[in-house]
Design an enzyme around this catalytic site. Structure first.
Site, PDB file in Angstrom:
ATOM      1  N   GLU A  18      -3.750  -2.070  23.208  1.00 33.64           N
ATOM      2  CA  GLU A  18      -5.074  -1.449  23.105  1.00 33.64           C
ATOM      3  C   GLU A  18      -5.532  -1.486  21.655  1.00 33.64           C
ATOM      4  OE1 GLU A  18      -7.577  -0.278  25.124  1.00 33.64           O
ATOM      5  OE2 GLU A  18      -8.475  -0.077  23.140  1.00 33.64           O
ATOM      6  N   GLY A  72      -7.625   4.445  27.668  1.00 31.88           N
ATOM      7  CA  GLY A  72      -8.623   4.887  28.654  1.00 31.88           C
ATOM      8  C   GLY A  72      -9.873   4.023  28.666  1.00 31.88           C
ATOM      9  N   GLY A  73     -10.073   3.249  27.597  1.00 32.59           N
ATOM     10  CA  GLY A  73     -11.164   2.277  27.582  1.00 32.59           C
ATOM     11  C   GLY A  73     -12.550   2.907  27.596  1.00 32.59           C
ATOM     12  N   THR A  74     -13.512   2.125  28.077  1.00 31.72           N
ATOM     13  CA  THR A  74     -14.920   2.523  28.050  1.00 31.72           C
ATOM     14  C   THR A  74     -15.157   3.808  28.830  1.00 31.72           C
ATOM     15  OG1 THR A  74     -15.491   0.180  27.977  1.00 31.72           O
ATOM     16  CG2 THR A  74     -17.258   1.703  28.548  1.00 31.72           C
ATOM     17  N   CYS A  75     -14.641   3.853  30.033  1.00 26.55           N
ATOM     18  CA  CYS A  75     -14.956   4.969  30.940  1.00 26.55           C
ATOM     19  C   CYS A  75     -14.705   6.311  30.264  1.00 26.55           C
ATOM     20  CB  CYS A  75     -14.129   4.829  32.211  1.00 26.55           C
ATOM     21  SG  CYS A  75     -14.207   6.265  33.272  1.00 26.55           S
ATOM     22  N   HIS A 121     -23.196  25.476  58.053  1.00 29.00           N
ATOM     23  CA  HIS A 121     -24.563  25.805  57.635  1.00 29.00           C
ATOM     24  C   HIS A 121     -24.518  26.825  56.506  1.00 29.00           C
ATOM     25  CE1 HIS A 121     -28.806  26.789  57.862  1.00 29.00           C
ATOM     26  NE2 HIS A 121     -28.454  28.070  57.890  1.00 29.00           N
TER      27      HIS A 121
HETATM   28  C1  LIG Z   1     -22.588   4.530  28.901  1.00 25.45           C
HETATM   29  C2  LIG Z   1     -21.828   4.103  30.123  1.00 25.45           C
HETATM   30  C3  LIG Z   1     -21.757   4.942  31.212  1.00 25.45           C
HETATM   31  C4  LIG Z   1     -21.040   4.555  32.337  1.00 25.45           C
HETATM   32  N1  LIG Z   1     -21.006   5.405  33.408  1.00 25.45           N
HETATM   33  C5  LIG Z   1     -20.316   5.041  34.502  1.00 25.45           C
HETATM   34  C6  LIG Z   1     -20.223   5.908  35.615  1.00 25.45           C
HETATM   35  O1  LIG Z   1     -20.752   7.017  35.612  1.00 25.45           O
HETATM   36  N2  LIG Z   1     -19.514   5.499  36.685  1.00 25.45           N
HETATM   37  C7  LIG Z   1     -18.900   4.286  36.719  1.00 25.45           C
HETATM   38  O2  LIG Z   1     -18.252   3.976  37.718  1.00 25.45           O
HETATM   39  N3  LIG Z   1     -18.986   3.433  35.688  1.00 25.45           N
HETATM   40  C8  LIG Z   1     -19.672   3.793  34.587  1.00 25.45           C
HETATM   41  N4  LIG Z   1     -19.732   2.939  33.522  1.00 25.45           N
HETATM   42  C9  LIG Z   1     -19.044   1.645  33.623  1.00 25.45           C
HETATM   43  C10 LIG Z   1     -17.554   1.851  33.360  1.00 25.45           C
HETATM   44  O3  LIG Z   1     -17.368   2.541  32.148  1.00 25.45           O
HETATM   45  C11 LIG Z   1     -16.848   0.509  33.303  1.00 25.45           C
HETATM   46  O4  LIG Z   1     -17.142  -0.220  34.472  1.00 25.45           O
HETATM   47  C12 LIG Z   1     -15.371   0.698  33.219  1.00 25.45           C
HETATM   48  O5  LIG Z   1     -14.998   1.451  32.102  1.00 25.45           O
HETATM   49  C13 LIG Z   1     -14.718  -0.687  33.165  1.00 25.45           C
HETATM   50  O6  LIG Z   1     -13.445  -0.577  32.770  1.00 25.45           O
HETATM   51  P1  LIG Z   1     -12.534  -1.825  32.465  1.00 25.45           P
HETATM   52  O7  LIG Z   1     -11.246  -1.464  33.090  1.00 25.45           O
HETATM   53  O8  LIG Z   1     -13.125  -3.098  32.859  1.00 25.45           O
HETATM   54  O9  LIG Z   1     -12.414  -1.891  30.894  1.00 25.45           O
HETATM   55  P2  LIG Z   1     -12.735  -0.874  29.751  1.00 25.45           P
HETATM   56  O10 LIG Z   1     -12.686   0.532  30.207  1.00 25.45           O
HETATM   57  O11 LIG Z   1     -13.956  -1.337  29.069  1.00 25.45           O
HETATM   58  O12 LIG Z   1     -11.465  -1.054  28.791  1.00 25.45           O
HETATM   59  C14 LIG Z   1     -11.237  -2.190  28.064  1.00 25.45           C
HETATM   60  C15 LIG Z   1     -10.284  -1.837  26.938  1.00 25.45           C
HETATM   61  O13 LIG Z   1      -9.821  -3.030  26.362  1.00 25.45           O
HETATM   62  C16 LIG Z   1      -9.738  -2.857  24.961  1.00 25.45           C
HETATM   63  N5  LIG Z   1      -9.790  -4.208  24.382  1.00 25.45           N
HETATM   64  C17 LIG Z   1     -10.802  -5.102  24.422  1.00 25.45           C
HETATM   65  N6  LIG Z   1     -10.446  -6.248  23.831  1.00 25.45           N
HETATM   66  C18 LIG Z   1      -9.165  -6.098  23.397  1.00 25.45           C
HETATM   67  C19 LIG Z   1      -8.261  -6.917  22.707  1.00 25.45           C
HETATM   68  N7  LIG Z   1      -8.580  -8.152  22.360  1.00 25.45           N
HETATM   69  N8  LIG Z   1      -7.048  -6.415  22.414  1.00 25.45           N
HETATM   70  C20 LIG Z   1      -6.689  -5.149  22.769  1.00 25.45           C
HETATM   71  N9  LIG Z   1      -7.525  -4.325  23.419  1.00 25.45           N
HETATM   72  C21 LIG Z   1      -8.736  -4.785  23.738  1.00 25.45           C
HETATM   73  C22 LIG Z   1     -10.934  -1.994  24.630  1.00 25.45           C
HETATM   74  O14 LIG Z   1     -10.746  -1.313  23.413  1.00 25.45           O
HETATM   75  C23 LIG Z   1     -10.949  -1.046  25.818  1.00 25.45           C
HETATM   76  O15 LIG Z   1     -10.192   0.109  25.553  1.00 25.45           O
HETATM   77  C24 LIG Z   1     -20.409   3.301  32.370  1.00 25.45           C
HETATM   78  C25 LIG Z   1     -20.474   2.444  31.273  1.00 25.45           C
HETATM   79  C26 LIG Z   1     -21.162   2.843  30.151  1.00 25.45           C
HETATM   80  C27 LIG Z   1     -21.219   1.919  28.968  1.00 25.45           C
END
Ligand SMILES: Cc1cc2nc3c(=O)[nH]c(=O)nc-3n(C[C@H](O)[C@H](O)[C@H](O)COP(=O)(O)OP(=O)(O)OC[C@H]3O[C@@H](n4cnc5c(N)ncnc54)[C@H](O)[C@@H]3O)c2cc1C
Ligand SMILES: NC(=O)c1ccc[n+]([C@@H]2O[C@H](COP(=O)([O-])OP(=O)(O)OC[C@H]3O[C@@H](n4cnc5c(N)ncnc54)[C@H](O)[C@@H]3O)[C@@H](O)[C@H]2O)c1
Length: 462
Positions: free
Chosen positions: A33, A38-41, A445
């Protein structure tokens, strides 16, 4: 070179649970990471935004207090306090995710930026400095995406916010201009409107929410407009500039006519791009499409056997629950020797405006194209007893049913608890419960769910 059974790049919503499950089966796993577990979510997506949406809802309700016979003083928004609340939730989630990884013996959590340096070889620029290289027969790419920056003249000279940077806004913008008119634009647009900003949305598509039925999209637009948000559709942005008073000026064309829109702050909400450009995929043979998304088969395997892509980085619906399901598909196929494809899975989603929009299955426009013999059940939220009692009468419930099988084909609920009601009907779809059974089912209800009786009774009037 260190050898693992599996290398997972990115600790997103697929990589993290996959690491835990594989380790539980005795695999030696490295999860890499570059920033936060935990990434984006957890860090920039669902968790912080839904925490901030909750604050916005409280401000909205406080302003409506007199409608409920309650007197409150002047309502003001304490931005630092609401951001501190959001930060606490985010850091709690993040650290429990990190703990869940480091507490498992077979998992090595490595902080750093990973890229391919050979067909099954990954090099990591370590956060603590230096580089290390490792290899594994199985490699899982879960690197997610980031905000797209559209090619607009002048944008490089104008400070703009993204869905990530706005989460730490230090002041409430006087006038927030938003490029884009989908999930991020609407959730942040309504949130900041409720915090006190003037909000203008500039959407390229001539139709509001083009993936939704027109009646749902129209009601959403009405609700947001009623709250004071300005929505421009069919916008072609020509250029962006900032003057000496820091006013942001956007030159747009709508219906062939040029207009100038001004505001204090710019938010980009025009989609996302995949995090594939830094992975050096050419070292492996993993293929991407023209937008940079990794190409996978229906089991999420890339062009290289043993290398998989999960979550947003592979394109398609970009939701946390889909990324999580990607992990289940890959894990079960690989370890339990199941035979699961991603092609026929249900893709529910929820737009967390207030009221929220919960959707699953076919909408009416798709049903028309399908050639199925279908009927549409519709119920305004104003007819829902609980909605009236609670003061939540905006929106509508809608379901598409198959006339021959009586099964539910799809649901769209724009209303209070819309995501929960949609999920309830999704379970009915999974279990092949017919709309006739639901029409006569006993619900407690007065719940919102009870209105499912009335929704399907509405079919009798067609
Ligand atoms: C503002 C916002 C609100 C959202 N709200 C919702 C919601 O309410 N409900 C919903 O279902 N979805 C929502 N989403 C979408 C959801 O967040 C994403 O679909 C979800 O997080 C995707 O996760 P993922 O597993 O693909 O990767 P991510 O969670 O994006 O994780 C990817 C990880 O990889 C890491 N990474 C990237 N490149 C490298 C590398 N080269 N080396 C090491 N680490 C790396 C990053 O740092 C990150 O931690 C939202 C998105 C945003 C931007
Ligand atoms: N509640 C949720 O589940 C939730 C919330 C937020 C984000 N997300 C996910 O995050 C992803 C990104 O969301 P998003 O809203 O940024 O993107 P999006 O891809 O959903 O929508 C981008 C919008 O911007 C418009 N657009 C693109 N370029 C433009 C331009 N130059 N001028 C004007 N408009 C332009 C598009 O027409 C489109 O309507 C979505 O795919 C969604 O799955 C989900």
């Amino acid at each position: 070179m260190k050898k693992y059974d599996a290398i997972i790049i990115g600790s997103g919503q697929a990589g993290t649970p996959l690491a835990r499950r594989l380790a539980g089966k005795g695999w030696k796993v490295a999860i890499i990471e570059r920033q936060y577990t935990g990434g984006t979510c957890i860090n920039y997506g669902c968790t912080p935004t839904k925490a901030m949406v909750a604050s916005a809802k409280n401000a909205f309700q406080a302003r409506r207090a007199s409608e409920y016979g309650i007197t409150v003083g002047t309502v003001s928004v304490n931005l630092p306090a609401l951001i501190a609340r959001k930060n606490k939730i985010v850091t709690d989630f993040r650290s429990s995710t990190e703990r869940s990884l480091v507490s498992i013996a077979n998992i090595e959590l490595i902080y750093g930026e990973a890229f391919f340096s050979g067909p099954k070889q990954v090099t990591i620029s370590l956060k603590e400095g230096g580089k290390t290289t490792c290899t594994a027969e199985y490699i899982f790419i879960n690197t997610g995406g980031r905000t797209a920056v559209p090619a607009i003249e002048g944008l490089q000279n104008v400070p703009y916010l993204t869905s990530t940077t706005i989460l730490d806004a230090v002041s409430i913008p006087a006038h927030l201009l938003i490029i884009g008119g989908s999930y991020i634009a609407l959730e942040f647009g309504q949130m900041f409107r409720r915090y006190g900003s003037q909000v203008t949305i500039l959407e390229h598509s001539p139709r509001f929410l083009p993936k939704e039925d027109e009646d749902i999209a129209d009601e959403m637009k009405r609700i947001l407009t009623e709250e004071g948000i300005t929505i421009h559709l069919g916008v072609a942005i020509q250029k962006v500039a900032q003057d000496t008073n820091n006013t942001v000026t956007i030159t747009i064309i709508i219906d062939g006519k040029e207009q100038i829109i001004t505001g204090s702050t710019l938010l980009l909400a025009a989609g996302r791009v995949p995090n594939t450009d830094q992975l050096q995929l050419h070292e492996t043979g993993v293929e991407t499409d023209e937008r940079g998304y990794i190409k996978v088969n229906d089991r999420l395997e890339t062009a290289v056997p043993g290398i998989y892509a999960l979550g947003d980085v592979k394109g398609g619906p970009a939701f946390t629950h889909i990324s999580y399901n990607d992990y289940l598909v890959v894990f079960k196929n690989l370890v339990d020797h199941a035979n699961i494809s991603v092609t026929k899975r249900m893709v529910p989603y929820c737009m967390f405006t207030d009221p929220e929009l919960g959707r699953v299955g076919m909408n009416e426009e798709e049903a028309k194209k399908s050639g199925l013999n279908f009927k549409v059940a519709k119920l305004p939220m104003a007819y829902v007893a609980r909605g009236v009692e609670t003061g939540e009468t905006r929106g509508l419930m809608k379901a598409i049913v198959d006339v021959d099988t009586k099964k539910i084909l799809g649901v769209g609920i724009l209303g209070a608890q819309g995501g929960e009601l949609m999920s309830l009907l999704q379970i009915a779809m999974l279990g092949d419960i017919t709309y006739e059974q639901l029409r006569e089912n006993i619900f407690s209800h007065p719940t919102y769910s009870e209105s499912i009786n009335n929704l399907f009774m509405a079919l009798d009037n067609h």
